[in-house]
Design a protein around this motif. Structure first.
Motif, PDB file in Angstrom:
ATOM      1  N   ALA A 105      56.955  38.270  59.092  1.00 60.58           N
ATOM      2  CA  ALA A 105      56.582  38.670  58.013  1.00 60.58           C
ATOM      3  C   ALA A 105      55.529  37.807  57.109  1.00 60.58           C
ATOM      4  O   ALA A 105      54.547  37.921  56.807  1.00 60.58           O
ATOM      5  N   ALA A 106      56.024  36.491  56.843  1.00 65.30           N
ATOM      6  CA  ALA A 106      55.105  35.526  56.311  1.00 65.30           C
ATOM      7  C   ALA A 106      53.685  35.096  57.127  1.00 65.30           C
ATOM      8  O   ALA A 106      53.036  35.002  56.504  1.00 65.30           O
ATOM      9  N   LEU A 107      54.024  35.030  58.477  1.00 66.30           N
ATOM     10  CA  LEU A 107      52.857  34.643  59.151  1.00 66.30           C
ATOM     11  C   LEU A 107      51.964  35.811  59.121  1.00 66.30           C
ATOM     12  O   LEU A 107      50.724  35.512  58.978  1.00 66.30           O
ATOM     13  N   LEU A 108      52.287  36.908  59.294  1.00 64.05           N
ATOM     14  CA  LEU A 108      51.410  38.037  59.236  1.00 64.05           C
ATOM     15  C   LEU A 108      50.688  38.316  57.815  1.00 64.05           C
ATOM     16  O   LEU A 108      49.371  38.319  57.827  1.00 64.05           O
ATOM     17  N   LEU A 109      51.421  38.078  56.549  1.00 65.76           N
ATOM     18  CA  LEU A 109      50.969  38.191  55.476  1.00 65.76           C
ATOM     19  C   LEU A 109      49.726  36.949  55.021  1.00 65.76           C
ATOM     20  O   LEU A 109      48.785  37.124  54.710  1.00 65.76           O
ATOM     21  N   ALA A 110      50.267  35.577  55.781  1.00 67.61           N
ATOM     22  CA  ALA A 110      49.432  34.764  55.595  1.00 67.61           C
ATOM     23  C   ALA A 110      47.935  34.799  56.348  1.00 67.61           C
ATOM     24  O   ALA A 110      46.628  34.522  55.927  1.00 67.61           O
ATOM     25  N   ALA A 111      48.046  35.475  57.613  1.00 70.64           N
ATOM     26  CA  ALA A 111      46.979  35.692  58.572  1.00 70.64           C
ATOM     27  C   ALA A 111      46.214  36.821  57.817  1.00 70.64           C
ATOM     28  O   ALA A 111      44.944  36.838  57.774  1.00 70.64           O
ATOM     29  N   LEU A 112      46.881  37.819  57.461  1.00 77.40           N
ATOM     30  CA  LEU A 112      46.018  38.790  56.420  1.00 77.40           C
ATOM     31  C   LEU A 112      45.108  38.415  55.385  1.00 77.40           C
ATOM     32  O   LEU A 112      44.025  38.621  55.029  1.00 77.40           O
ATOM     33  N   ALA A 113      46.156  37.435  54.456  1.00 80.50           N
ATOM     34  CA  ALA A 113      45.204  36.905  53.175  1.00 80.50           C
ATOM     35  C   ALA A 113      44.147  36.031  53.755  1.00 80.50           C
ATOM     36  O   ALA A 113      43.012  35.951  53.136  1.00 80.50           O
ATOM     37  N   ALA A 114      44.199  35.402  54.920  1.00 75.37           N
ATOM     38  CA  ALA A 114      43.130  34.200  55.456  1.00 75.37           C
ATOM     39  C   ALA A 114      42.046  35.289  55.638  1.00 75.37           C
ATOM     40  O   ALA A 114      40.650  34.779  55.435  1.00 75.37           O
TER      41      ALA A 114
ATOM     42  N   HIS B 143      36.745  37.343  54.526  1.00 75.15           N
ATOM     43  CA  HIS B 143      35.607  38.603  54.691  1.00 75.15           C
ATOM     44  C   HIS B 143      35.044  38.765  53.294  1.00 75.15           C
ATOM     45  O   HIS B 143      33.914  38.831  53.098  1.00 75.15           O
ATOM     46  N   VAL B 144      36.155  38.404  52.155  1.00 75.45           N
ATOM     47  CA  VAL B 144      35.155  38.644  50.721  1.00 75.45           C
ATOM     48  C   VAL B 144      34.191  37.431  50.779  1.00 75.45           C
ATOM     49  O   VAL B 144      32.941  37.652  49.883  1.00 75.45           O
ATOM     50  N   THR B 145      34.506  36.335  51.189  1.00 72.13           N
ATOM     51  CA  THR B 145      33.437  35.174  50.810  1.00 72.13           C
ATOM     52  C   THR B 145      32.106  35.436  51.682  1.00 72.13           C
ATOM     53  O   THR B 145      31.155  35.253  51.273  1.00 72.13           O
ATOM     54  N   ASP B 146      32.212  35.920  53.052  1.00 71.83           N
ATOM     55  CA  ASP B 146      31.392  36.297  53.765  1.00 71.83           C
ATOM     56  C   ASP B 146      30.372  37.430  52.938  1.00 71.83           C
ATOM     57  O   ASP B 146      29.182  37.444  53.049  1.00 71.83           O
ATOM     58  N   ARG B 147      31.126  38.552  52.341  1.00 76.29           N
ATOM     59  CA  ARG B 147      30.214  39.527  51.681  1.00 76.29           C
ATOM     60  C   ARG B 147      29.763  38.792  50.486  1.00 76.29           C
ATOM     61  O   ARG B 147      28.512  39.259  50.070  1.00 76.29           O
TER      62      ARG B 147
END
Length: 55
Positions: free
Chosen positions: A26-35, A40-44
């Protein structure tokens, strides 16, 4: 009776180890989603700043 106690002990140890693995996953998945969200936000934001002004 000893077999039942032994089974219960092995089951509780396996459950504790499984809980740790689920927590790590769960921690790895959350870190991947946050990254991904951060990228995505930076690109926008970069795309928004490079767009010509529309007056």
């Amino acid at each position: 009776m000893e077999t039942l106690v032994g089974f219960a002990l092995q089951y509780s140890i396996a459950l504790a180890q499984a809980r740790e693995m689920v927590g790590v996953a769960a921690a790895l998945l959350l870190a991947a989603l946050a990254a991904y969200a951060g990228w995505h936000v930076t690109d926008r934001l970069v795309a928004l700043r490079q767009r010509p002004d529309e007056d």
